[in-house]
Design a protein around this motif. Sequence first.
Motif, short mmCIF file in Angstrom:
data_model
loop_
_atom_site.label_atom_id
_atom_site.label_comp_id
_atom_site.label_asym_id
_atom_site.label_seq_id
_atom_site.Cartn_x
_atom_site.Cartn_y
_atom_site.Cartn_z
N GLN A 1 0.81 -1.22 0.00
CA GLN A 1 0.00 0.00 0.00
C GLN A 1 0.84 1.27 0.00
OE1 GLN A 1 -2.65 0.25 3.37
NE2 GLN A 1 -3.35 2.32 2.86
N VAL A 2 1.89 1.31 0.83
CA VAL A 2 2.65 2.56 0.99
C VAL A 2 4.14 2.44 0.65
CG1 VAL A 2 1.07 3.33 2.78
CG2 VAL A 2 3.18 2.19 3.45
N ALA B 1 3.40 6.32 -2.48
CA ALA B 1 1.97 6.65 -2.40
C ALA B 1 1.75 8.02 -1.77
CB ALA B 1 1.22 5.58 -1.61
N SER C 1 -9.53 8.01 6.63
CA SER C 1 -9.36 6.77 5.88
C SER C 1 -10.63 6.44 5.11
CB SER C 1 -9.01 5.63 6.84
OG SER C 1 -9.05 4.38 6.18
N ILE D 1 -0.66 9.15 2.72
CA ILE D 1 -1.09 7.74 2.74
C ILE D 1 -0.20 6.94 3.69
CG2 ILE D 1 -1.45 5.65 1.37
CD1 ILE D 1 -3.43 7.88 0.80
N MET E 1 -1.40 7.18 7.12
CA MET E 1 -2.63 6.43 7.35
C MET E 1 -2.37 5.02 7.89
SD MET E 1 -5.25 8.33 6.66
CE MET E 1 -5.69 9.82 5.76
#
Length: 460
Positions: A45-46, A202, A428, A206, A209
């Motif tokens: 994701q990141v 990202a 989020s 993000i 998060m």
Amino acid sequence: MDSSLLTEKGESYSKALGNRQVQMIAIGGAIGVGLFLGAGGKLHQVGPSLVLSYALCGIAAYFVMRALGELVLHEPTSGSFVTYARKFIGPWAGFASGWMYWVNWAMTGIAEITAVAIYVHKWLPDVPQWITALVALGVLLAVNLLSVKLFGELEFWFSVVKVLAIVVFLVTALGLVLTSADIGGTTAGVHNLTAHNGFFPAGIGIALMTLQAVIFAYSAIEVVGIAAGETKDARKVLPKAINGVVWRIGVFYVGSVLLLAMLLPWPFYNGGESPFVTVFTRLGIPGIGDVMNAVVLTAALSSCNSGLYSTGRILRALADKGEAPKFVGRMSSRHVPYGGILFTSGAYVLGVVLNYLVPKDAFDIAIAIASLGVITTWATLIFCQMRLRQAALRGELERPSYRMPWAPYSGWATLGFLALVVVLMGFSDGAEKIAFYSIPVLVVVLAVGWRIVGKRQRVS
């Protein structure tokens, strides 16, 4: 016997946990499925910036553990932060923090006991998952109900497996990075930290998060404090155990994620597989999937084991004050608070049913809500340490020699960081947002509960 270990009913916990077991309970609390499973999805994701999230949360965890250490050395008790909140903040704080901790472990247990079934399903695909989950729960329930010593011994061996797995990975990974080894067609090295769209592929927003998920990964480090009431020579053993947790956070968590980010480009990881399995599978090592599956299974069993242990003690501390049903405060002849343990196991059973009936979103929501309990517990410990320090400055008590460093500034900084994590949950798009909007519901439920308890106490 230390009078602080006696309940109002005059019953006490046994001193069945020795240095070896307490040290491993501390380690076990610092290594969980948040690392073994969660790191893969978050890396995807990141990207490499996940290392920064683990480092920031690790710093917060360090101060939380040092605050816990000062409180424990002041008064070793199995009531842990519930007792401290009641003493340094007020009766309502003990009530709220105790039940939020139970919410944390109830939600975590729902996720973990289902995870156990999923892992076993890999080997026994014909056995329904709910049966496997119930069998696992039954075994852990029996262990917790029989004796504290048996719990400590099981948790010791669970932790041995997890630590060995992490150590083997760290040594192997370091060797692969230093030799720029080929891993399934890609080259391991420091360049993987920035080569694929930079360190923040990202974006910084993000990356921030992910703090909530990382906070959950660090959950259970406080179990060593709850074990204080059943530890021989707590004031000597616990500072060593707490110091051990602190440096293991740096090595096991931050070190592991840093090496994972250097071993493979971040897009190779995914949330459906342990990142450790991803690395070793790409190395072409036969049978590694089964080995890592067994390790992750151990991590899930360990988490459930710790959850039953800690909530049993916390619920009894609440029941002793009339802040929980009388049943959860019952103690067996073996000095085990079986009422609280059975109460929590009931929530775990409900979790098996819920995860069988509802889609995967319920699993993610449970983890997000659990993190609210972790944040509440951490904030309570920090605030209680600040109140202890203030009381010492007024000459009302003597601070132990094992103290929170850089107090009170470190405490305020940690509280600010935890508040930031909660606020970020509201931005989020996933389960974290649902958990964020559940906060007012939890506040109302706790307020109504405290009002009912207060009225009952005034009548009695």
